[in-house]
Design a protein around this motif. Structure first.
Motif, PDB file in Angstrom:
ATOM      1  N   MET A 192       0.636  -1.215   0.131  1.00 55.07           N
ATOM      2  CA  MET A 192      -0.089  -0.369   0.020  1.00 55.07           C
ATOM      3  C   MET A 192       0.491   0.876  -0.207  1.00 55.07           C
ATOM      4  N   LEU A 193       2.267   0.993   0.209  1.00 58.20           N
ATOM      5  CA  LEU A 193       2.698   2.110   0.794  1.00 58.20           C
ATOM      6  C   LEU A 193       4.513   1.533  -0.004  1.00 58.20           C
ATOM      7  N   GLN A 194       4.672   2.742  -0.813  1.00 55.67           N
ATOM      8  CA  GLN A 194       6.266   2.269  -1.312  1.00 55.67           C
ATOM      9  C   GLN A 194       6.843   3.660  -2.106  1.00 55.67           C
ATOM     10  N   ILE A 195       8.260   3.455  -1.449  1.00 61.13           N
ATOM     11  CA  ILE A 195       8.998   4.409  -1.341  1.00 61.13           C
ATOM     12  C   ILE A 195       9.632   4.087  -2.487  1.00 61.13           C
ATOM     13  N   ILE A 196      10.357   5.130  -3.637  1.00 61.98           N
ATOM     14  CA  ILE A 196      10.778   4.599  -4.418  1.00 61.98           C
ATOM     15  C   ILE A 196      11.912   5.875  -4.509  1.00 61.98           C
ATOM     16  N   GLY A 197      13.440   5.180  -4.400  1.00 68.25           N
ATOM     17  CA  GLY A 197      14.353   6.533  -4.322  1.00 68.25           C
ATOM     18  C   GLY A 197      14.044   7.681  -4.117  1.00 68.25           C
ATOM     19  N   LEU A 198      13.905   7.768  -2.551  1.00 70.51           N
ATOM     20  CA  LEU A 198      13.507   8.656  -1.332  1.00 70.51           C
ATOM     21  C   LEU A 198      14.938   9.777  -1.387  1.00 70.51           C
ATOM     22  N   HIS A 199      15.144  11.233  -1.614  1.00 69.13           N
ATOM     23  CA  HIS A 199      16.345  11.772  -1.101  1.00 69.13           C
ATOM     24  C   HIS A 199      15.504  12.517  -0.188  1.00 69.13           C
ATOM     25  N   ALA A 200      16.512  13.401   0.564  1.00 70.63           N
ATOM     26  CA  ALA A 200      15.905  14.409   1.158  1.00 70.63           C
ATOM     27  C   ALA A 200      16.808  15.682   1.909  1.00 70.63           C
ATOM     28  N   TYR A 201      16.756  16.714   2.318  1.00 68.85           N
ATOM     29  CA  TYR A 201      17.776  17.281   2.686  1.00 68.85           C
ATOM     30  C   TYR A 201      17.283  18.456   3.668  1.00 68.85           C
ATOM     31  N   TYR A 202      18.725  18.720   4.589  1.00 68.52           N
ATOM     32  CA  TYR A 202      18.333  19.173   5.261  1.00 68.52           C
ATOM     33  C   TYR A 202      19.453  20.183   5.103  1.00 68.52           C
ATOM     34  N   GLY A 203      19.018  22.341   4.230  1.00 66.89           N
ATOM     35  CA  GLY A 203      19.756  22.387   4.240  1.00 66.89           C
ATOM     36  C   GLY A 203      20.642  22.602   3.195  1.00 66.89           C
ATOM     37  N   MET A 204      22.083  22.404   2.928  1.00 64.16           N
ATOM     38  CA  MET A 204      22.831  21.003   1.571  1.00 64.16           C
ATOM     39  C   MET A 204      23.359  20.441   2.507  1.00 64.16           C
ATOM     40  N   ILE A 205      22.415  19.544   3.409  1.00 65.90           N
ATOM     41  CA  ILE A 205      22.702  18.351   3.831  1.00 65.90           C
ATOM     42  C   ILE A 205      22.115  17.098   3.426  1.00 65.90           C
ATOM     43  N   HIS A 206      22.729  16.100   2.806  1.00 64.76           N
ATOM     44  CA  HIS A 206      22.107  15.360   1.768  1.00 64.76           C
ATOM     45  C   HIS A 206      21.911  14.231   3.298  1.00 64.76           C
ATOM     46  N   ILE A 207      20.347  13.856   3.506  1.00 63.42           N
ATOM     47  CA  ILE A 207      20.004  12.893   3.956  1.00 63.42           C
ATOM     48  C   ILE A 207      19.835  11.761   3.953  1.00 63.42           C
ATOM     49  N   LEU A 208      18.469  12.026   3.450  1.00 63.80           N
ATOM     50  CA  LEU A 208      18.139  10.957   2.461  1.00 63.80           C
ATOM     51  C   LEU A 208      19.242  10.499   1.329  1.00 63.80           C
ATOM     52  N   GLN A 209      19.339   9.416   1.083  1.00 67.00           N
ATOM     53  CA  GLN A 209      20.039   9.096  -0.599  1.00 67.00           C
ATOM     54  C   GLN A 209      19.578   7.954  -0.907  1.00 67.00           C
ATOM     55  N   GLY A 210      18.336   7.735  -1.433  1.00 71.07           N
ATOM     56  CA  GLY A 210      17.077   6.448  -1.969  1.00 71.07           C
ATOM     57  C   GLY A 210      17.016   5.526  -1.908  1.00 71.07           C
ATOM     58  N   VAL A 211      16.129   6.000   0.035  1.00 70.67           N
ATOM     59  CA  VAL A 211      15.362   4.714  -0.009  1.00 70.67           C
ATOM     60  C   VAL A 211      14.594   4.565  -0.689  1.00 70.67           C
ATOM     61  N   ASP A 212      14.205   2.707  -0.257  1.00 69.43           N
ATOM     62  CA  ASP A 212      13.081   2.141  -0.953  1.00 69.43           C
ATOM     63  C   ASP A 212      12.674   1.354  -0.214  1.00 69.43           C
ATOM     64  N   LEU A 213      11.078   1.610  -0.040  1.00 72.05           N
ATOM     65  CA  LEU A 213      11.210   0.789   0.919  1.00 72.05           C
ATOM     66  C   LEU A 213       9.274   0.952   1.269  1.00 72.05           C
TER      67      LEU A 213
END
Ligand code: ADP
Ligand code: MG
Length: 231
Positions: free
Chosen positions: A1-22
């Motif tokens: 039901m929930l499908q996360i593909i290639g998730l990226h997230a940043y706080y400012g310049m910091i790359h926190i999530l680097q392609g999460v699949d779940l």
């Protein structure tokens, strides 16, 4: 039901999530484990629209990236944040009523169901939330989320800071919630309840998923536990 593909997230310049699949399937309990700071809460917040993200977050086939948190909640995803956000100057009962308001009606859960699940809250319903113990506040936050009638709940470190007896109780309660047809994404740091109640587990390290498997598979992977979980 929930499908996360290639998730990226940043706080400012910091790359926190680097392609999460779940993935989380209907009726599934999925554990998301990892040490502090690896990006588990950021993943939750990205799903809930609380941090900007790039990639796909498909909820029942629809990409929800870019929707507002209230829209996402309305689609049936409930969120229990790690910092137990109770309204301290309201009673336990009033806190619950706020959860109900979000849905505007009763769904699967009525107050009686909540009090059956958490008998303590029935006894303490007229007590100000500020005066509840940490465990009771955790129960209250979970209950308030359930009254919004979600199909999936994301529960971020519900056992953090609780005594061992209460930790076990949280595990039982989550199992009971799942028995009623609600899928659960359970964020934890320790293996305790996650290993006992999850159908599948993900382990995160440095903004990526580093292991996916069943609890039995993780139990057999001493090297994964040593590298990514044990402190
Ligand atoms: N609001 C924020 N601003 C800047 N950095 C943050 C913020 N929230 C979290 N971080 C950083 O992002 C990383 C991931 O945090 P988080 O997702 O909370 O990890 P976890 O929940 O796995 O402990 C950490 O290094 C943390 O310090
Ligand atoms: Mg966290």
């Amino acid at each position: 039901m929930l499908q996360i593909i290639g998730l990226h997230a940043y706080y400012g310049m910091i790359h926190i999530l680097q392609g999460v699949d779940l993935d989380v399937g209907e009726h599934e309990i999925v554990g998301l484990l990892g040490r502090n700071g690896v990006g588990r809460s950021t993943t939750c917040k990205a799903v809930m629209g609380l941090v900007a993200a790039r990639g796909s977050i498909n909820w029942r086939g629809r990409n929800i990236v870019g929707l507002r948190p209230d829209q996402i909640a309305h689609l049936g995803i409930g969120y229990v944040p790690e910092d137990r956000q109770v309204f301290p100057t309201l009673t336990a009962r009033q806190n619950l009523e706020l959860g109900l308001k979000r849905a505007g009606r009763f769904g699967r859960w009525r107050f009686a169901d909540i009090y059956d699940l958490f008998p303590n809250l029935r006894d303490r319903q007229h007590v100000l939330a500020a005066q509840l113990s940490g465990g009771e506040q955790q129960m209250l936050t979970i209950s308030r989320t359930l009254l919004g009638d979600p199909d999936l709940i994301i529960v971020d470190e519900p056992t953090e800071g609780l005594a061992p007896k209460l930790v076990a109780r949280v595990g039982e309660v989550l199992r009971e919630i799942a028995r009623r047809g609600i899928a659960i994404l359970l964020i934890e740091q320790k293996l305790t309840i996650a290993l006992q109640i999850s159908h599948r587990l993900y382990v995160m390290g440095h903004g990526r998923v580093v292991f996916t498997g069943t609890p039995a598979e993780l139990a057999a992977e001493a090297s994964v536990r040593r590298q990514w979980l044990e402190v």
